[in-house]
Motif scaffolding. Structure first.
Motif, PDB file in Angstrom:
ATOM      1  N   VAL A  50       0.848  -1.198   0.000  1.00 19.13           N
ATOM      2  CA  VAL A  50       0.000   0.000   0.000  1.00 19.13           C
ATOM      3  C   VAL A  50       0.883   1.247   0.000  1.00 19.13           C
ATOM      4  CG1 VAL A  50      -1.613   1.358   1.380  1.00 19.13           C
ATOM      5  CG2 VAL A  50      -1.973  -1.087   1.123  1.00 19.13           C
ATOM      6  N   LEU A  51       0.659   2.131  -0.986  1.00 22.26           N
ATOM      7  CA  LEU A  51       1.553   3.279  -1.140  1.00 22.26           C
ATOM      8  C   LEU A  51       0.860   4.622  -0.927  1.00 22.26           C
ATOM      9  CD1 LEU A  51       3.354   2.098  -4.404  1.00 22.26           C
ATOM     10  CD2 LEU A  51       4.259   1.946  -2.080  1.00 22.26           C
ATOM     11  N   PHE A  52      -0.260   4.824  -1.630  1.00 20.09           N
ATOM     12  CA  PHE A  52      -0.921   6.125  -1.590  1.00 20.09           C
ATOM     13  C   PHE A  52      -2.431   5.952  -1.448  1.00 20.09           C
ATOM     14  CE2 PHE A  52       2.867   6.600  -4.276  1.00 20.09           C
ATOM     15  CZ  PHE A  52       3.517   7.650  -3.641  1.00 20.09           C
ATOM     16  N   SER A  53      -3.066   6.976  -0.891  1.00 21.74           N
ATOM     17  CA  SER A  53      -4.522   6.995  -0.785  1.00 21.74           C
ATOM     18  C   SER A  53      -5.076   8.025  -1.762  1.00 21.74           C
ATOM     19  CB  SER A  53      -4.904   7.378   0.652  1.00 21.74           C
ATOM     20  OG  SER A  53      -6.215   7.884   0.671  1.00 21.74           O
ATOM     21  N   SER A  54      -6.302   7.783  -2.229  1.00 20.68           N
ATOM     22  CA  SER A  54      -6.958   8.750  -3.120  1.00 20.68           C
ATOM     23  C   SER A  54      -7.127  10.105  -2.413  1.00 20.68           C
ATOM     24  CB  SER A  54      -8.329   8.223  -3.549  1.00 20.68           C
ATOM     25  OG  SER A  54      -9.118   7.924  -2.408  1.00 20.68           O
ATOM     26  N   GLU A  55      -7.104  10.083  -1.083  1.00 19.35           N
ATOM     27  CA  GLU A  55      -7.262  11.314  -0.292  1.00 19.35           C
ATOM     28  C   GLU A  55      -6.157  12.334  -0.576  1.00 19.35           C
ATOM     29  OE1 GLU A  55      -9.816  11.730   2.206  1.00 19.35           O
ATOM     30  OE2 GLU A  55     -10.588   9.973   1.139  1.00 19.35           O
ATOM     31  N   THR A  56      -4.982  11.869  -0.945  1.00 18.70           N
ATOM     32  CA  THR A  56      -3.849  12.788  -1.138  1.00 18.70           C
ATOM     33  C   THR A  56      -3.476  12.950  -2.615  1.00 18.70           C
ATOM     34  OG1 THR A  56      -2.187  11.044  -0.895  1.00 18.70           O
ATOM     35  CG2 THR A  56      -2.887  12.162   1.125  1.00 18.70           C
ATOM     36  N   LYS A  57      -4.333  12.440  -3.518  1.00 13.82           N
ATOM     37  CA  LYS A  57      -4.073  12.569  -4.956  1.00 13.82           C
ATOM     38  C   LYS A  57      -4.518  13.952  -5.414  1.00 13.82           C
ATOM     39  CE  LYS A  57      -4.661   9.723  -9.146  1.00 13.82           C
ATOM     40  NZ  LYS A  57      -5.180  10.562 -10.219  1.00 13.82           N
ATOM     41  N   PHE A  58      -3.749  14.573  -6.270  1.00 14.21           N
ATOM     42  CA  PHE A  58      -4.160  15.874  -6.813  1.00 14.21           C
ATOM     43  C   PHE A  58      -3.724  15.997  -8.266  1.00 14.21           C
ATOM     44  CE2 PHE A  58      -0.187  18.409  -6.972  1.00 14.21           C
ATOM     45  CZ  PHE A  58       0.668  17.585  -6.251  1.00 14.21           C
ATOM     46  N   PHE A  67       0.648  12.823  -5.872  1.00  5.82           N
ATOM     47  CA  PHE A  67       0.149  12.726  -4.495  1.00  5.82           C
ATOM     48  C   PHE A  67       0.976  13.658  -3.628  1.00  5.82           C
ATOM     49  CE2 PHE A  67      -0.262   8.745  -6.761  1.00  5.82           C
ATOM     50  CZ  PHE A  67      -1.559   8.313  -6.477  1.00  5.82           C
ATOM     51  N   TYR A  68       0.352  14.220  -2.585  1.00  3.54           N
ATOM     52  CA  TYR A  68       1.152  15.082  -1.722  1.00  3.54           C
ATOM     53  C   TYR A  68       1.672  14.369  -0.479  1.00  3.54           C
ATOM     54  CZ  TYR A  68      -3.330  16.059   0.678  1.00  3.54           C
ATOM     55  OH  TYR A  68      -4.528  15.956   1.338  1.00  3.54           O
ATOM     56  N   GLU A  69       1.296  13.094  -0.307  1.00  2.00           N
ATOM     57  CA  GLU A  69       1.850  12.343   0.831  1.00  2.00           C
ATOM     58  C   GLU A  69       1.759  10.848   0.564  1.00  2.00           C
ATOM     59  OE1 GLU A  69       4.064  12.107   2.834  1.00  2.00           O
ATOM     60  OE2 GLU A  69       3.472  13.569   4.345  1.00  2.00           O
ATOM     61  N   VAL A  70       2.638  10.090   1.199  1.00  2.00           N
ATOM     62  CA  VAL A  70       2.533   8.627   1.127  1.00  2.00           C
ATOM     63  C   VAL A  70       1.579   8.162   2.228  1.00  2.00           C
ATOM     64  CG1 VAL A  70       4.736   8.043   0.057  1.00  2.00           C
ATOM     65  CG2 VAL A  70       4.631   8.428   2.516  1.00  2.00           C
ATOM     66  N   GLU A  71       1.013   6.985   2.043  1.00  2.00           N
ATOM     67  CA  GLU A  71       0.058   6.480   3.026  1.00  2.00           C
ATOM     68  C   GLU A  71       0.764   6.199   4.363  1.00  2.00           C
ATOM     69  OE1 GLU A  71      -2.971   6.562   3.203  1.00  2.00           O
ATOM     70  OE2 GLU A  71      -3.519   5.107   4.741  1.00  2.00           O
ATOM     71  N   SER A  75       6.538   3.020   3.788  1.00  2.00           N
ATOM     72  CA  SER A  75       6.197   2.186   2.638  1.00  2.00           C
ATOM     73  C   SER A  75       7.100   2.453   1.434  1.00  2.00           C
ATOM     74  CB  SER A  75       4.727   2.378   2.247  1.00  2.00           C
ATOM     75  OG  SER A  75       4.482   3.719   1.923  1.00  2.00           O
ATOM     76  N   VAL A  76       7.819   3.569   1.462  1.00  2.00           N
ATOM     77  CA  VAL A  76       8.746   3.871   0.367  1.00  2.00           C
ATOM     78  C   VAL A  76      10.124   4.245   0.915  1.00  2.00           C
ATOM     79  CG1 VAL A  76       6.910   4.720  -1.159  1.00  2.00           C
ATOM     80  CG2 VAL A  76       8.184   6.341   0.249  1.00  2.00           C
ATOM     81  N   GLU A  77      11.095   4.192   0.013  1.00  2.00           N
ATOM     82  CA  GLU A  77      12.448   4.644   0.333  1.00  2.00           C
ATOM     83  C   GLU A  77      12.804   5.734  -0.653  1.00  2.00           C
ATOM     84  OE1 GLU A  77      14.814   0.870   2.106  1.00  2.00           O
ATOM     85  OE2 GLU A  77      15.501   1.636   0.162  1.00  2.00           O
ATOM     86  N   LEU A  78      13.528   6.736  -0.196  1.00  2.00           N
ATOM     87  CA  LEU A  78      13.924   7.826  -1.075  1.00  2.00           C
ATOM     88  C   LEU A  78      15.420   7.729  -1.360  1.00  2.00           C
ATOM     89  CD1 LEU A  78      11.916  10.717   0.648  1.00  2.00           C
ATOM     90  CD2 LEU A  78      11.197   9.211  -1.219  1.00  2.00           C
ATOM     91  N   HIS A  79      15.787   7.874  -2.626  1.00  2.00           N
ATOM     92  CA  HIS A  79      17.192   7.804  -3.021  1.00  2.00           C
ATOM     93  C   HIS A  79      17.546   9.021  -3.867  1.00  2.00           C
ATOM     94  CE1 HIS A  79      17.500   3.649  -1.715  1.00  2.00           C
ATOM     95  NE2 HIS A  79      16.444   3.351  -2.426  1.00  2.00           N
ATOM     96  N   GLU A  80      18.741   9.529  -3.666  1.00  2.00           N
ATOM     97  CA  GLU A  80      19.190  10.627  -4.515  1.00  2.00           C
ATOM     98  C   GLU A  80      19.453  10.091  -5.922  1.00  2.00           C
ATOM     99  OE1 GLU A  80      22.446  12.899  -3.046  1.00  2.00           O
ATOM    100  OE2 GLU A  80      22.135  14.424  -4.589  1.00  2.00           O
TER     101      GLU A  80
END
Ligand code: FE
Length: 128
Positions: A50-58, A67-71, A75-80
């Motif tokens: 589970v990654l994102f909710s429709s609540e934060t989709k724009f 999306f402006y936020e992850v659920e 649930s995710v990793e950020l890499h440069e």
């Protein structure tokens, strides 16, 4: 969950494999979920995380689901990512390591200010 690239190739479509496993980007304005406005959850197309909710989709106008936020923050990793001569932050599924897209600091100010720019084909939608 698949372990080898051969197994991933079997599980994913060609386009999904290129994006999720080879960090490619789908063409803008082509994704099935770009204009999806139904309520529900967006999962990783590779592993179901589970990654994102429709609540934060724009609608960012960029041509990719945004999306402006992850659920959940874990649930995710950020890499440069500096591959195209600019500094970007890559968003990767923490569970399967699949490439999802990038996160930029130009999201809605009144929310988080973040824009998770995600390939539609890397997502699977589950209607609520
Ligand atoms: Fe995943």
């Amino acid at each position: 969950m698949p372990k080898t690239e051969t197994e991933w190739k079997k599980k994913l479509t060609k386009e999904q494999y290129k994006v999720l496993r080879e960090k490619s980007t789908e063409l803008p304005f082509t994704g099935k979920l770009l204009r999806n406005k139904e309520k529900g959850m967006y999962r990783c197309a590779a592993c179901g995380n589970v990654l994102f909710s429709s609540e934060t989709k724009f609608d960012s106008g960029t041509g990719w689901p945004s999306f402006y936020e992850v659920e959940k923050s874990d649930s995710v990793e950020l890499h440069e990512d500096t591959t195209i001569g600019m500094r970007r932050v890559e968003v990767v599924c923490k569970k399967c390591g699949g490439h999802l897209g990038h996160v930029f600091p130009d999201g809605p100010r009144e929310k988080t200010g973040k824009r998770y720019c995600i390939n539609s084909c890397a997502l699977e939608f589950e209607k609520k």
